[in-house]
Design an enzyme around this catalytic site. Structure first.
Site, PDB file in Angstrom:
ATOM      1  CB  SER A  32     -36.879 -27.821 -16.965  1.00 52.09           C
ATOM      2  OG  SER A  32     -35.726 -28.219 -16.261  1.00 52.09           O
TER       3      SER A  32
ATOM      4  CB  SER B 222     -32.413 -28.797 -15.809  1.00 51.49           C
ATOM      5  OG  SER B 222     -32.941 -29.405 -14.644  1.00 51.49           O
TER       6      SER B 222
ATOM      7  CE  LYS C  16     -37.493 -37.840 -11.952  1.00 53.43           C
ATOM      8  NZ  LYS C  16     -37.452 -37.321 -10.573  1.00 53.43           N
TER       9      LYS C  16
ATOM     10  CG  ASN D 168     -32.250 -38.320 -11.266  1.00 47.80           C
ATOM     11  OD1 ASN D 168     -31.356 -39.148 -11.118  1.00 47.80           O
ATOM     12  ND2 ASN D 168     -32.238 -37.149 -10.652  1.00 47.80           N
TER      13      ASN D 168
ATOM     14  CG  ASP E  32     -34.820 -37.670  -8.173  1.00 46.39           C
ATOM     15  OD1 ASP E  32     -34.426 -36.520  -8.450  1.00 46.39           O
ATOM     16  OD2 ASP E  32     -35.591 -38.320  -8.901  1.00 46.39           O
TER      17      ASP E  32
ATOM     18  CB  ALA F 236     -45.113 -44.452  -3.329  1.00 44.84           C
TER      19      ALA F 236
ATOM     20  CG  ASN G 150     -48.725 -43.300  -3.442  1.00 48.92           C
ATOM     21  OD1 ASN G 150     -48.179 -42.260  -3.813  1.00 48.92           O
ATOM     22  ND2 ASN G 150     -49.318 -44.133  -4.270  1.00 48.92           N
TER      23      ASN G 150
ATOM     24  NE  ARG H 115     -50.926 -51.859  -7.010  1.00 50.54           N
ATOM     25  CZ  ARG H 115     -50.084 -51.236  -7.833  1.00 50.54           C
ATOM     26  NH1 ARG H 115     -48.802 -51.563  -7.862  1.00 50.54           N
ATOM     27  NH2 ARG H 115     -50.519 -50.277  -8.642  1.00 50.54           N
TER      28      ARG H 115
ATOM     29  CE1 TYR I  75     -38.061 -25.885 -11.016  1.00 53.65           C
ATOM     30  CE2 TYR I  75     -38.000 -28.177 -10.343  1.00 53.65           C
ATOM     31  CZ  TYR I  75     -37.907 -27.217 -11.323  1.00 53.65           C
ATOM     32  OH  TYR I  75     -37.680 -27.583 -12.622  1.00 53.65           O
TER      33      TYR I  75
ATOM     34  N   GLY J 272     -38.275 -26.816  -2.785  1.00 51.15           N
ATOM     35  CA  GLY J 272     -37.844 -27.859  -3.704  1.00 51.15           C
ATOM     36  C   GLY J 272     -36.664 -27.491  -4.570  1.00 51.15           C
TER      37      GLY J 272
END
Length: 272
Positions: free
Chosen positions: A19, A21, A68, A89, A104, A128, A149, A153, A214, A235
């Site tokens: 990550s 972040s 999430k 998130n 998001d 989805a 997706n 469903r 990303y 991304g």
């Protein structure tokens, strides 16, 4: 300097070692002279991790795959968006009360708006899952959205937001790509692999192609879309914008997104 007053923020998920972040948020803390640090935590036991957040007084979290949706049951309160989407998130610890948010959707919207108009456009959204749900919820208020997706469903469940759901098949891809102005890949397909959810032959020059993956920065989908002549959006822009909103929720500071992107790109180069 880290001291007894330093606040701790972090990312929880599995895996998290790649990550960007921590690079982004620690650079922001330094830039805005905030006494805080941000760490990434590879979590196996989500319930215990959330209890630890309260016990240790961790000030806030980002949440990534696969937690999430699972984290909702362990939080004290949810924002309107997080409750509607069913995915979190970002978590803010307010005096021991853990409040869940979802940034998001707004992150994706702001990334798109940097490059193209969104209002009134026709959007094909692939996926989805947690991110896909958030994007569908946010964009449905501005655009006409179709969600495809692999498990039909899950796409149909998003019709409560006013979108149209269907199965991610070659037939539906061909049908809706000819209809769409914008296509968004909200699946993990293409993450650190040379694969694409869309055959190159189905892409066309006047399409906007946005991949929320990303890593790599230019996925196979984006490379093939660029070769066809599409407008492409990577991304990292979504990561930056959703991260900026998380940072604002934690600190009250609206950060410089251009600075965030520069720091993220530096971090990506260091990790190669």
């Amino acid at each position: 300097m880290i001291n007894a007053k330093t606040r701790l923020y972090g990312l929880i998920g599995k895996p998290v070692e790649h990550s960007l972040s921590p690079v982004i948020h620690n650079a922001l803390f330094k830039r805005y002279n905030i006494n805080a640090v941000y760490l990434a935590f590879d979590v196996d036991d989500l319930e215990s991790a959330v209890k630890g957040v309260k016990a240790l007084g961790i000030s806030g979290l980002n949440v990534t795959m696969p937690y999430k949706e699972q984290i909702l049951e362990f939080l004290d309160e949810l924002s309107e968006e997080a409750r509607a989407i069913g995915s979190v998130n970002t978590v803010v610890n307010r005096e021991g009360k853990l409040i869940g948010y979802n940034t998001d959707g707004i992150g994706a919207l702001k990334a798109l708006k940097r490059f193209t108009e969104v209002e009134g456009k026709r959007v094909l959204l692939l996926g989805a899952g947690g991110a896909g749900k958030a994007i569908a919820y946010t964009l449905s208020r501005l655009a006409k959205v179709v969600v495809l997706n692999r498990t039909e469903r899950k796409a149909k469940e998003l019709e409560k937001f006013g979108v149209k759901g269907g199965k991610l098949s070659k037939e539906n891809l061909k049908r809706y790509l000819s209809w769409a102005d914008i296509v968004i890949n909200a699946t993990s397909l293409g993450m650190n692999e040379d694969r694409s959810p869309i055959p190159k032959g189905l892409l066309r020059e006047n399409l906007v192609v946005f991949d929320i993956v990303y890593s790599p920065l230019e996925t196979n989908l984006l490379r093939e879309a660029r070769e066809v002549g599409c407008l492409t959006i990577d991304g990292l822009w979504m990561l930056i914008h959703q991260g900026a909103e998380s940072f604002r929720l934690w600190t009250g500071v609206k950060p410089d997104v251009e600075f965030m992107r520069r720091e993220a790109l530096k971090g990506e180069k260091r990790s190669i």
